[in-house]
Design a protein around this motif. Structure first.
Motif, PDB file in Angstrom:
ATOM      1  N   ARG A  53      -9.412   1.077  -0.654  1.00 35.91           N
ATOM      2  CA  ARG A  53      -8.143   1.815  -1.848  1.00 35.91           C
ATOM      3  C   ARG A  53      -7.504  -0.121  -2.305  1.00 35.91           C
ATOM      4  O   ARG A  53      -7.195   0.028  -3.292  1.00 35.91           O
ATOM      5  N   LEU A  54      -7.008  -0.446  -1.553  1.00 38.10           N
ATOM      6  CA  LEU A  54      -6.339  -1.810  -1.983  1.00 38.10           C
ATOM      7  C   LEU A  54      -7.357  -2.611  -2.819  1.00 38.10           C
ATOM      8  O   LEU A  54      -7.232  -3.036  -3.144  1.00 38.10           O
ATOM      9  N   TRP A  55      -8.687  -2.818  -2.547  1.00 35.25           N
ATOM     10  CA  TRP A  55     -10.023  -3.501  -2.362  1.00 35.25           C
ATOM     11  C   TRP A  55      -9.868  -3.199  -4.850  1.00 35.25           C
ATOM     12  O   TRP A  55      -9.855  -3.306  -5.419  1.00 35.25           O
ATOM     13  N   GLN A  56     -10.412  -1.283  -4.465  1.00 31.75           N
ATOM     14  CA  GLN A  56     -10.752  -1.098  -5.432  1.00 31.75           C
ATOM     15  C   GLN A  56      -9.493  -0.851  -6.845  1.00 31.75           C
ATOM     16  O   GLN A  56      -9.655  -0.763  -7.706  1.00 31.75           O
ATOM     17  N   LYS A  57      -7.664  -1.585  -6.398  1.00 30.26           N
ATOM     18  CA  LYS A  57      -6.902  -0.416  -7.081  1.00 30.26           C
ATOM     19  C   LYS A  57      -6.505  -1.758  -7.166  1.00 30.26           C
ATOM     20  O   LYS A  57      -4.731  -1.512  -7.178  1.00 30.26           O
ATOM     21  N   SER A  58      -6.574  -2.786  -6.744  1.00 31.41           N
ATOM     22  CA  SER A  58      -5.913  -4.226  -6.469  1.00 31.41           C
ATOM     23  C   SER A  58      -4.899  -4.341  -7.802  1.00 31.41           C
ATOM     24  O   SER A  58      -4.180  -4.745  -7.742  1.00 31.41           O
ATOM     25  N   GLU A  59      -5.321  -3.906  -9.202  1.00 32.57           N
ATOM     26  CA  GLU A  59      -4.881  -3.746 -10.185  1.00 32.57           C
ATOM     27  C   GLU A  59      -3.826  -3.194 -10.039  1.00 32.57           C
ATOM     28  O   GLU A  59      -2.442  -3.326 -11.191  1.00 32.57           O
ATOM     29  N   GLN A  60      -3.460  -2.632  -9.729  1.00 34.27           N
ATOM     30  CA  GLN A  60      -2.247  -1.843  -9.793  1.00 34.27           C
ATOM     31  C   GLN A  60      -0.857  -2.359  -8.896  1.00 34.27           C
ATOM     32  O   GLN A  60      -0.047  -2.017  -9.039  1.00 34.27           O
ATOM     33  N   TYR A  61      -1.391  -3.138  -8.004  1.00 29.01           N
ATOM     34  CA  TYR A  61       0.035  -3.964  -6.845  1.00 29.01           C
ATOM     35  C   TYR A  61       0.656  -4.796  -7.994  1.00 29.01           C
ATOM     36  O   TYR A  61       0.504  -5.577  -9.029  1.00 29.01           O
ATOM     37  N   LYS A  62       1.824  -4.611  -7.586  1.00 27.24           N
ATOM     38  CA  LYS A  62       3.044  -5.393  -8.956  1.00 27.24           C
ATOM     39  C   LYS A  62       3.199  -6.477  -8.184  1.00 27.24           C
ATOM     40  O   LYS A  62       4.107  -5.815  -6.837  1.00 27.24           O
ATOM     41  N   ARG A  63       3.684  -7.648  -8.163  1.00 32.90           N
ATOM     42  CA  ARG A  63       4.097  -8.403  -8.017  1.00 32.90           C
ATOM     43  C   ARG A  63       5.733  -8.450  -7.425  1.00 32.90           C
ATOM     44  O   ARG A  63       6.518  -7.622  -8.485  1.00 32.90           O
ATOM     45  N   GLY A  64       6.198  -8.729  -6.029  1.00 30.56           N
ATOM     46  CA  GLY A  64       7.907  -8.764  -5.868  1.00 30.56           C
ATOM     47  C   GLY A  64       7.736  -7.272  -5.930  1.00 30.56           C
ATOM     48  O   GLY A  64       9.429  -6.977  -5.741  1.00 30.56           O
TER      49      GLY A  64
END
Length: 181
Positions: free
Chosen positions: A56-67
């Motif tokens: 899931r982390l691989w597939q949805k990496s664009e959802q992660y927001k820095r900080g």
């Protein structure tokens, strides 16, 4: 792993570079597994969910927001996946067809004293409002600080500590009284 290193690894994942995922897995694979195991209580399920989390982390990496506090971010994903897993597993309960085939269904009308007085901690925890139960799980089960929990849940730290104290008091009364409130 620092927030900066984690952010860099997530950026690598966004660009399809497996090295970023490998670094996160090496750093947090055991943490994620233990987090999941503390909720699902089944090593095989925790292993499967750990794999699913990194997929899931691989597939949805664009959802992660820095900080956002990467450790709390990972813990929240793991916790949510574990809860979803338990919910889906609880839906696999007996049906009327099972009863007709000779399986015994639990007697829902039982109200004797032993049934009411034997409340487990897990049952008491499930009786809490969802937000309070989640805070207790994150603090006790995952050993996150109140600050990490506040960041993960996007709540003021004062609200987190107040809800935690309220939940602990409610748990104390529930377990002491032997019945769900």
């Amino acid at each position: 792993m620092t927030d900066r290193e984690f952010d860099h690894s997530m950026e690598q994942i966004r660009h399809g570079q497996k090295e970023g995922l490998r670094r996160i897995y090496e750093e947090y694979g055991t943490f994620i597994y233990k987090t999941l195991l503390s909720v699902v209580k089944s090593p095989p399920d925790a292993e499967d969910l750990t794999s699913d989390l990194f997929l899931r982390l691989w597939q949805k990496s664009e959802q992660y927001k820095r900080g956002t506090g990467h450790k709390a971010y990972l813990a929240r994903i793991a916790h949510n996946m574990a809860v979803d897993h338990l919910r889906s597993r609880s839906r696999l309960s007996f049906t009327l067809d099972d009863e007709e085939q000779g399986f015994d269904l639990p007697d829902q009308s039982r109200t004797d004293d032993t049934a009411e007085s034997s409340i487990s901690f897990d049952e008491a925890l499930r009786s809490l409002p969802e937000a309070e139960g989640e805070i207790v799980n994150l603090h006790i089960g995952l050993e996150l600080t109140f600050r990490e929990i506040a960041e993960a849940l996007k709540m003021p730290i004062g609200t987190v500590t107040w809800k935690y104290r309220s939940a602990i008091d409610r748990l104390r009364e529930t377990v002491k009284g032997g019945t769900l409130v």
